[in-house]
Scaffold this active site. Sequence first.
Site, mmCIF file in Angstrom:
data_model
loop_
_atom_site.group_PDB
_atom_site.id
_atom_site.type_symbol
_atom_site.label_atom_id
_atom_site.label_comp_id
_atom_site.label_asym_id
_atom_site.label_seq_id
_atom_site.Cartn_x
_atom_site.Cartn_y
_atom_site.Cartn_z
ATOM 1 N N CYS A 30 47.595 17.249 91.139
ATOM 2 C CA CYS A 30 46.139 16.640 92.156
ATOM 3 C C CYS A 30 46.451 18.402 93.864
ATOM 4 O O CYS A 30 46.974 18.157 94.472
ATOM 5 C CB CYS A 30 47.221 15.438 93.112
ATOM 6 S SG CYS A 30 45.984 15.151 95.150
ATOM 7 N N CYS A 33 45.881 17.622 97.064
ATOM 8 C CA CYS A 33 47.256 16.809 97.620
ATOM 9 C C CYS A 33 48.150 18.311 97.864
ATOM 10 O O CYS A 33 49.100 18.769 98.938
ATOM 11 C CB CYS A 33 47.898 16.491 96.333
ATOM 12 S SG CYS A 33 47.557 14.951 96.240
#
Length: 127
Positions: A30, A33
């Site tokens: 991700c 993230c």
Amino acid sequence: MLLSIREPNFPTEVLGSSIPVLVHFWAPWCGLCRLIVPQLQQFQTNWQDQVKLVGVNADQSLKLASTYRLQTLPTLILFANGQELHRLEHFHGREDLRRTLDEFMHSYQNRSASVSLSTHEYLTLEA
């Protein structure tokens, strides 16, 4: 740097914490993230000893991901006294993230102040 936790220490580090805990659920794949980590660290710096910031790799903690019904990553959840208070799954840029996290903390402080006041008022009435 975020304190990385896994399922075995989640109850102690998050649910049993004496201060609010912001949990950053993330995964290595991700990109967003990773991009928000500096903002999260700044948030922790701004609130110093009033909040703990931890990271949970959702891919390695599938039971936690299921328990908290993660729909998307990153997901940020603020816990206090073992309870989920706020959840952030979508945001629109750094300023939105900063503002929302600050609102979480102000809301928590206001909630704590009203509980303390109610307890104090109750004790005063009983005395």
